[in-house]
Design an enzyme around this catalytic site. Structure first.
Site, PDB file in Angstrom:
ATOM      1  N   SER A 181       0.820  -1.215   0.000  1.00 39.95           N
ATOM      2  CA  SER A 181       0.000   0.000   0.000  1.00 39.95           C
ATOM      3  C   SER A 181       0.851   1.260   0.000  1.00 39.95           C
ATOM      4  O   SER A 181       1.931   1.308   0.597  1.00 39.95           O
ATOM      5  CB  SER A 181      -0.893   0.004   1.242  1.00 39.95           C
ATOM      6  OG  SER A 181      -1.509   1.260   1.435  1.00 39.95           O
ATOM      7  N   GLU A 228       0.186   3.683   1.714  1.00 41.85           N
ATOM      8  CA  GLU A 228       0.224   4.157   3.099  1.00 41.85           C
ATOM      9  C   GLU A 228       1.547   3.810   3.775  1.00 41.85           C
ATOM     10  O   GLU A 228       1.876   4.371   4.818  1.00 41.85           O
ATOM     11  CB  GLU A 228      -0.938   3.569   3.896  1.00 41.85           C
ATOM     12  CG  GLU A 228      -2.298   4.142   3.534  1.00 41.85           C
ATOM     13  CD  GLU A 228      -2.505   5.569   4.031  1.00 41.85           C
ATOM     14  OE1 GLU A 228      -1.903   5.936   5.058  1.00 41.85           O
ATOM     15  OE2 GLU A 228      -3.265   6.314   3.381  1.00 41.85           O
ATOM     16  N   TYR A 249      -2.063   0.691  10.395  1.00 41.40           N
ATOM     17  CA  TYR A 249      -2.297   0.014   9.118  1.00 41.40           C
ATOM     18  C   TYR A 249      -1.054   0.085   8.244  1.00 41.40           C
ATOM     19  O   TYR A 249      -0.612  -0.919   7.675  1.00 41.40           O
ATOM     20  CB  TYR A 249      -3.481   0.660   8.398  1.00 41.40           C
ATOM     21  CG  TYR A 249      -3.647   0.200   6.969  1.00 41.40           C
ATOM     22  CD1 TYR A 249      -4.236  -1.021   6.680  1.00 41.40           C
ATOM     23  CD2 TYR A 249      -3.217   0.991   5.904  1.00 41.40           C
ATOM     24  CE1 TYR A 249      -4.383  -1.459   5.370  1.00 41.40           C
ATOM     25  CE2 TYR A 249      -3.366   0.574   4.598  1.00 41.40           C
ATOM     26  CZ  TYR A 249      -3.950  -0.658   4.340  1.00 41.40           C
ATOM     27  OH  TYR A 249      -4.092  -1.072   3.026  1.00 41.40           O
TER      28      TYR A 249
END
Length: 334
Positions: free
Chosen positions: A134, A136, A158
């Site tokens: 990801s 992120e 996360y």
């Protein structure tokens, strides 16, 4: 378990109930695959959706925190390709449930990799593995745009969990010769996106306001910027990674960033509203404890090696999502 041209290729997908899992299943079925999916819980509320949209997928009960269930799913499906899309993927939720997020989104990758290693045995290179990494992971970005070599600095439980899974995938590739690739996917959306995500929240609430079913749209930081693409485009990149002779990691992105404000402007424009400020209220409870201000990816490697480029642009995507929610809400009246 060698890959054979005489029988249909087989794929196993974790996280098949999510938007990516559904689009990927459709893509693989269209290419003649026998597709299997792992679904958590016999009473999973999204099972019916999977059975409706991709009825040819064979579903198996399993859990990324339970190796025995993964081993059973591997044994039954005997896949040529494994796509690990399963995760607790709502970033805001990860602060409230950091331990559970770590168990599923981080350690779940290790459990899947180890189950695959034990299942494949001496033919480990014969089963190809895809890990859903990801954007992120970049978090507090150290360069713009972000590419495969950019230092990872996650800003949420996360993001930290995704970094663990990403490096564990690389470790299994380097330690055991596994054909394991990671797609570092930037934000990708669709009408199938969960309603907890800001893009779908905006699309559905704007549709509701237009139909007189809601009065306001409540958001957090309107200035946060993301690189948004269409999930249907991004699953093609996943498949392309596993068709390469050599495994590797790839950034998948559009290369263009937009703000939440841009998202809201286009969504309201789709229903003919230009002065949308009167409908929007900001609430501090929707602000992240540690914000990721700007993400924008450089997918040059994916273009060069995979021949992949996004087809659906941001404006088309947002308008598509608003129209889909308008249609769904109107159909609910009938």
């Amino acid at each position: 378990m060698p890959r054979s041209s005489s029988t249909p290729p087989r794929a196993l997908i974790t996280g098949i109930t999510g938007q990516d899992g559904l689009y990927l299943a459709e893509l693989l079925l269209s290419k003649g695959y026998e597709v299997h999916g792992i679904i958590r819980g016999q009473n999973n509320p999204r099972r019916e959706l999977v059975e409706e949209l991709v009825p040819d997928v064979r579903l198996h009960n399993g859990d990324l925190t339970d190796m025995s269930s993964l081993m059973r799913a591997l044994s039954v499906s005997q896949p040529d390709e494994v796509y690990n899309l399963g995760a607790i993927s709502f970033v805001a939720y990860s602060w409230e449930n950091a331990a559970l997020t770590s168990d599923v989104t981080a350690k779940g990758v290790l459990t899947m990799l180890e189950a695959l290693r034990l299942y494949a045995g001496d033919d480990l290179g014969g089963v190809r593995f895809y890990q859903a990494s990801s954007s992120e992971m970049f978090g507090k970005v150290q360069e713009t745009p972000q590419r495969e070599s950019t230092l990872l600095w996650p800003r949420s439980p996360y993001g930290v969990s995704k970094v663990f899974g990403h490096y564990m995938t690389i470790n299994y590739r380097e330690s055991y010769g596994m054909h394991a690739s990671s797609g570092i996917l930037f934000n990708h959306e669709s009408p199938r996106r969960g309603e907890e995500f800001v893009t779908r929240k905006v699309a559905k609430t704007v549709a509701k306001i237009h139909l007189g079913l809601a009065d306001e749209l409540v958001l957090g930081n309107l200035d946060a910027r993301r690189d948004w693409g269409y999930a249907g485009d991004y699953v093609e990149a996943m498949w392309l990674m596993l068709q390469q002779d050599e495994p590797d990691d790839y950034v998948i992105a559009t290369g263009v960033s937009h703000s939440i404000r841009d998202l809201v402007t286009i969504a309201f424009d789709q229903v003919g509203v230009s002065d949308w400020e009167k409908y929007v209220r900001q609430d501090p409870k929707f602000l992240r404890p540690a914000e990721v201000d700007t993400l924008v990816g450089d997918a040059s490697k994916a273009k060069q090696v995979l021949g992949w480029e996004p087809k659906v642009d941001f404006e088309t995507l947002v308008r598509m999502m608003v129209d889909a929610d308008l249609d769904a809400l109107k159909a609910g009246w009938k």
